[in-house]
Design a protein around this motif. Structure first.
Motif, PDB file in Angstrom:
ATOM      1  N   LEU A 115       0.788  -1.225   0.000  1.00 13.35           N
ATOM      2  CA  LEU A 115       0.000   0.000   0.000  1.00 13.35           C
ATOM      3  C   LEU A 115       0.824   1.280   0.000  1.00 13.35           C
ATOM      4  CD1 LEU A 115      -2.367  -1.587   2.552  1.00 13.35           C
ATOM      5  CD2 LEU A 115      -3.177  -0.694   0.371  1.00 13.35           C
ATOM      6  N   GLY A 116       2.138   1.156  -0.072  1.00  6.47           N
ATOM      7  CA  GLY A 116       2.958   2.355  -0.072  1.00  6.47           C
ATOM      8  C   GLY A 116       2.722   3.188   1.180  1.00  6.47           C
ATOM      9  N   GLU A 117       2.455   4.474   0.968  1.00  7.60           N
ATOM     10  CA  GLU A 117       2.229   5.388   2.089  1.00  7.60           C
ATOM     11  C   GLU A 117       0.765   5.760   2.239  1.00  7.60           C
ATOM     12  OE1 GLU A 117       4.844   8.710   1.685  1.00  7.60           O
ATOM     13  OE2 GLU A 117       6.660   7.489   1.816  1.00  7.60           O
ATOM     14  N   ARG A 118      -0.146   4.894   1.724  1.00 10.83           N
ATOM     15  CA  ARG A 118      -1.584   5.200   1.840  1.00 10.83           C
ATOM     16  C   ARG A 118      -2.009   5.360   3.293  1.00 10.83           C
ATOM     17  NH1 ARG A 118      -5.731   5.936   3.598  1.00 10.83           N
ATOM     18  NH2 ARG A 118      -7.826   5.578   2.787  1.00 10.83           N
ATOM     19  N   TYR A 119      -1.503   4.509   4.179  1.00  8.33           N
ATOM     20  CA  TYR A 119      -1.815   4.600   5.600  1.00  8.33           C
ATOM     21  C   TYR A 119      -0.549   4.938   6.384  1.00  8.33           C
ATOM     22  CZ  TYR A 119      -5.888   1.815   4.150  1.00  8.33           C
ATOM     23  OH  TYR A 119      -7.007   1.352   3.518  1.00  8.33           O
ATOM     24  N   THR A 120      -0.720   5.704   7.458  1.00 11.89           N
ATOM     25  CA  THR A 120       0.365   5.863   8.413  1.00 11.89           C
ATOM     26  C   THR A 120       0.373   4.629   9.309  1.00 11.89           C
ATOM     27  OG1 THR A 120       0.108   8.255   8.440  1.00 11.89           O
ATOM     28  CG2 THR A 120       1.296   7.269  10.278  1.00 11.89           C
ATOM     29  N   THR A 121       1.538   4.001   9.445  1.00 10.57           N
ATOM     30  CA  THR A 121       1.636   2.811  10.285  1.00 10.57           C
ATOM     31  C   THR A 121       2.212   3.191  11.643  1.00 10.57           C
ATOM     32  OG1 THR A 121       1.999   1.426   8.338  1.00 10.57           O
ATOM     33  CG2 THR A 121       2.539   0.473  10.472  1.00 10.57           C
ATOM     34  N   PHE A 122       1.464   2.856  12.677  1.00  7.04           N
ATOM     35  CA  PHE A 122       1.892   3.069  14.057  1.00  7.04           C
ATOM     36  C   PHE A 122       2.321   1.744  14.656  1.00  7.04           C
ATOM     37  CE2 PHE A 122      -0.065   7.071  13.533  1.00  7.04           C
ATOM     38  CZ  PHE A 122       0.199   7.879  14.633  1.00  7.04           C
ATOM     39  N   CYS A 123       3.460   1.738  15.325  1.00  4.99           N
ATOM     40  CA  CYS A 123       3.827   0.592  16.145  1.00  4.99           C
ATOM     41  C   CYS A 123       2.881   0.544  17.343  1.00  4.99           C
ATOM     42  CB  CYS A 123       5.274   0.726  16.616  1.00  4.99           C
ATOM     43  SG  CYS A 123       5.772  -0.512  17.832  1.00  4.99           S
ATOM     44  N   GLY A 124       2.336  -0.626  17.632  1.00  2.00           N
ATOM     45  CA  GLY A 124       1.424  -0.763  18.760  1.00  2.00           C
ATOM     46  C   GLY A 124       1.975  -1.609  19.885  1.00  2.00           C
ATOM     47  N   VAL A 125       3.262  -1.962  19.811  1.00  2.00           N
ATOM     48  CA  VAL A 125       3.879  -2.831  20.823  1.00  2.00           C
ATOM     49  C   VAL A 125       5.158  -2.151  21.300  1.00  2.00           C
ATOM     50  CG1 VAL A 125       4.689  -5.158  21.339  1.00  2.00           C
ATOM     51  CG2 VAL A 125       3.019  -4.808  19.519  1.00  2.00           C
ATOM     52  N   ASP A 126       5.233  -1.829  22.562  1.00  2.00           N
ATOM     53  CA  ASP A 126       6.374  -1.048  23.053  1.00  2.00           C
ATOM     54  C   ASP A 126       7.714  -1.716  22.781  1.00  2.00           C
ATOM     55  OD1 ASP A 126       4.706   0.945  23.921  1.00  2.00           O
ATOM     56  OD2 ASP A 126       4.945   0.549  26.060  1.00  2.00           O
ATOM     57  N   ASP A 127       7.771  -3.035  22.925  1.00  2.00           N
ATOM     58  CA  ASP A 127       9.066  -3.692  22.775  1.00  2.00           C
ATOM     59  C   ASP A 127       9.395  -4.073  21.339  1.00  2.00           C
ATOM     60  OD1 ASP A 127       7.309  -5.822  22.535  1.00  2.00           O
ATOM     61  OD2 ASP A 127       8.052  -6.908  24.285  1.00  2.00           O
ATOM     62  N   LEU A 128       8.731  -3.398  20.384  1.00  2.00           N
ATOM     63  CA  LEU A 128       9.093  -3.516  18.962  1.00  2.00           C
ATOM     64  C   LEU A 128       9.297  -2.148  18.322  1.00  2.00           C
ATOM     65  CD1 LEU A 128       6.815  -6.397  17.561  1.00  2.00           C
ATOM     66  CD2 LEU A 128       9.297  -6.424  17.894  1.00  2.00           C
ATOM     67  N   ILE A 129       9.478  -1.099  19.124  1.00  2.00           N
ATOM     68  CA  ILE A 129       9.479   0.237  18.544  1.00  2.00           C
ATOM     69  C   ILE A 129      10.710   0.502  17.682  1.00  2.00           C
ATOM     70  CG2 ILE A 129      10.408   1.256  20.678  1.00  2.00           C
ATOM     71  CD1 ILE A 129       8.161   2.857  17.929  1.00  2.00           C
ATOM     72  N   VAL A 130      11.889   0.111  18.123  1.00  2.00           N
ATOM     73  CA  VAL A 130      13.080   0.376  17.316  1.00  2.00           C
ATOM     74  C   VAL A 130      12.994  -0.376  15.992  1.00  2.00           C
ATOM     75  CG1 VAL A 130      15.593   0.110  17.181  1.00  2.00           C
ATOM     76  CG2 VAL A 130      14.539   0.913  19.303  1.00  2.00           C
ATOM     77  N   GLU A 131      12.601  -1.627  16.059  1.00  2.00           N
ATOM     78  CA  GLU A 131      12.478  -2.441  14.853  1.00  2.00           C
ATOM     79  C   GLU A 131      11.405  -1.864  13.919  1.00  2.00           C
ATOM     80  OE1 GLU A 131      13.579  -5.143  18.351  1.00  2.00           O
ATOM     81  OE2 GLU A 131      12.364  -3.358  17.982  1.00  2.00           O
ATOM     82  N   SER A 132      10.298  -1.398  14.489  1.00  2.00           N
ATOM     83  CA  SER A 132       9.190  -0.889  13.677  1.00  2.00           C
ATOM     84  C   SER A 132       9.572   0.376  12.932  1.00  2.00           C
ATOM     85  CB  SER A 132       7.976  -0.628  14.571  1.00  2.00           C
ATOM     86  OG  SER A 132       7.498  -1.838  15.140  1.00  2.00           O
ATOM     87  N   VAL A 133      10.238   1.304  13.606  1.00  2.00           N
ATOM     88  CA  VAL A 133      10.654   2.542  12.939  1.00  2.00           C
ATOM     89  C   VAL A 133      11.691   2.234  11.856  1.00  2.00           C
ATOM     90  CG1 VAL A 133      11.747   4.794  13.236  1.00  2.00           C
ATOM     91  CG2 VAL A 133      10.090   3.975  14.922  1.00  2.00           C
ATOM     92  N   ALA A 134      12.569   1.284  12.131  1.00  2.00           N
ATOM     93  CA  ALA A 134      13.572   0.912  11.130  1.00  2.00           C
ATOM     94  C   ALA A 134      12.919   0.417   9.848  1.00  2.00           C
ATOM     95  CB  ALA A 134      14.503  -0.164  11.690  1.00  2.00           C
ATOM     96  N   LEU A 135      11.733  -0.179   9.965  1.00  2.00           N
ATOM     97  CA  LEU A 135      11.052  -0.739   8.805  1.00  2.00           C
ATOM     98  C   LEU A 135      10.024   0.210   8.194  1.00  2.00           C
ATOM     99  CD1 LEU A 135      10.610  -4.418  10.036  1.00  2.00           C
ATOM    100  CD2 LEU A 135      12.260  -3.535   8.382  1.00  2.00           C
ATOM    101  N   GLY A 136       9.856   1.394   8.800  1.00  2.00           N
ATOM    102  CA  GLY A 136       8.995   2.381   8.159  1.00  2.00           C
ATOM    103  C   GLY A 136       7.859   2.929   8.979  1.00  2.00           C
ATOM    104  N   ALA A 137       7.631   2.435  10.188  1.00  2.00           N
ATOM    105  CA  ALA A 137       6.585   3.017  11.027  1.00  2.00           C
ATOM    106  C   ALA A 137       6.952   4.455  11.360  1.00  2.00           C
ATOM    107  CB  ALA A 137       6.413   2.210  12.311  1.00  2.00           C
ATOM    108  N   THR A 138       5.959   5.331  11.344  1.00  2.00           N
ATOM    109  CA  THR A 138       6.206   6.738  11.661  1.00  2.00           C
ATOM    110  C   THR A 138       5.387   7.213  12.855  1.00  2.00           C
ATOM    111  OG1 THR A 138       4.583   7.393   9.990  1.00  2.00           O
ATOM    112  CG2 THR A 138       6.908   7.376   9.330  1.00  2.00           C
ATOM    113  N   GLY A 139       4.760   6.261  13.528  1.00  2.00           N
ATOM    114  CA  GLY A 139       4.016   6.581  14.740  1.00  2.00           C
ATOM    115  C   GLY A 139       4.129   5.458  15.740  1.00  2.00           C
TER     116      GLY A 139
END
Length: 302
Positions: free
Chosen positions: A180-204
């Motif tokens: 889906l590209g950037e159609r949706y903003t992806t938020f990490c919803g698990v505290d102990d995955l935040i570094v990994e999530s941002v590295a993969l493109g999460a912006t919230g």
């Protein structure tokens, strides 16, 4: 819709008295602490806010108290957790009338919808108000997985702007981006995955432990965005044992205890949640105290 949420959005706990009554004053004090701590938005009435344990009047009071405390400084979203579609649509309209600026929408709390039913659920709720929506995807807790394929079918609903991703599989963030590209903003919803999530493109980040440590969590998130990973890992390794508490079935009790130990907020919850037994409370408290000591040492060293 114009909503492009990003940054740290704590899932705010609803403060209670020892007798299980909603404590609006303590809730507002915690919101002020979060906003001055640098968060980019807040989510009232998430699961962590004991949404399902509150009656409609209490939910209205909590949303209005949150709006009063925020004073327009950051977006205020409300969790929307209902059983029936008509109930969800009715509450979406109500929360909009109270002044909420967005909704974080759960799946039906009583029925595990299949893919077609999940699409219909979110389409219908999106049509009920003008509020932008973040989908709360937590198949571990609720048994409904909003997959990239389902998100693809919801592209036409402009009201749906973001996904709180909590499926537990870090690959999902990449899969959403591929599909889906950037159609949706992806938020990490698990505290102990935040570094990994941002590295993969999460912006919230919809975060639980930010309630206890807003400044530190905002700093961690920003370091990740800036690709300053050595410094990010330093904070992450301090906080990850506490972040693990965010994935436990008793996360509400645990995070409220963390708030109590860090800055004195009430730790009480409403039944069926019970106060922690002494042994369990002591074990959780030790995790929190260790993080507090390490953060203090880090601050002193700077």
């Amino acid at each position: 819709m114009g909503a492009r949420w990003k940054g740290v959005f704590p899932a705010v706990t609803t403060k209670m008295s020892r007798l299980g009554e909603v404590d609006l004053d303590a809730t507002q004090l915690s919101i002020e602490r979060l906003v001055t701590g640098g968060v980019s938005g807040i989510v009232m009435l998430p699961m962590l806010g004991e949404n399902a344990s509150l009656n409609p009047s209490e939910r209205e009071q909590v949303i209005r108290a949150g709006i009063e405390a925020v004073r327009g400084r950051v977006p205020l979203l409300s969790g929307l957790a209902e059983i029936t579609l008509e109930g969800a649509k009715r509450q979406a309209r109500a929360y909009e009338s109270f002044g909420a600026e967005g909704l974080m929408v759960f799946p039906s709390l009583a029925y595990k919808t299949d893919a077609d039913e999940t699409v219909a659920w979110y389409q219908e709720i999106a049509s009920a108000s003008s509020l932008p929506i973040m989908i709360y995807n937590n198949p571990i807790a609720y048994g409904v997985d909003v997959t990239p394929s389902i998100l693809r079918q919801l592209v036409g609903r402009a009201e749906i702007v973001a996904v709180k991703e909590e499926c537990g599989d870090i690959r999902r963030i990449t899969d959403i981006g591929i599909e889906l590209g950037e159609r949706y903003t992806t938020f990490c919803g698990v505290d102990d995955l935040i570094v990994e999530s941002v590295a993969l493109g999460a912006t919230g980040w919809v975060s639980g432990m930010t309630n206890a440590w807003p400044k530190e969590c905002v700093e961690l998130f920003n370091l990740c965005l800036e690709y300053k990973l050595d410094k990010a890992r330093e904070i992450y390794r301090i906080l990850t044992p506490a972040f693990h508490l965010d994935t436990h079935v008793k996360l509400v009790q645990y995070i409220k205890l963390a708030e109590h130990l860090v800055y004195g907020a009430p730790e009480w919850t409403r039944a069926p949640r019970l106060p922690l037994a002494e042994k369990e409370r002591n074990a959780v408290a030790q995790v929190i105290y260790t993080a507090m000591e390490s953060l203090r040492a880090r601050s002193d060293a700077r």
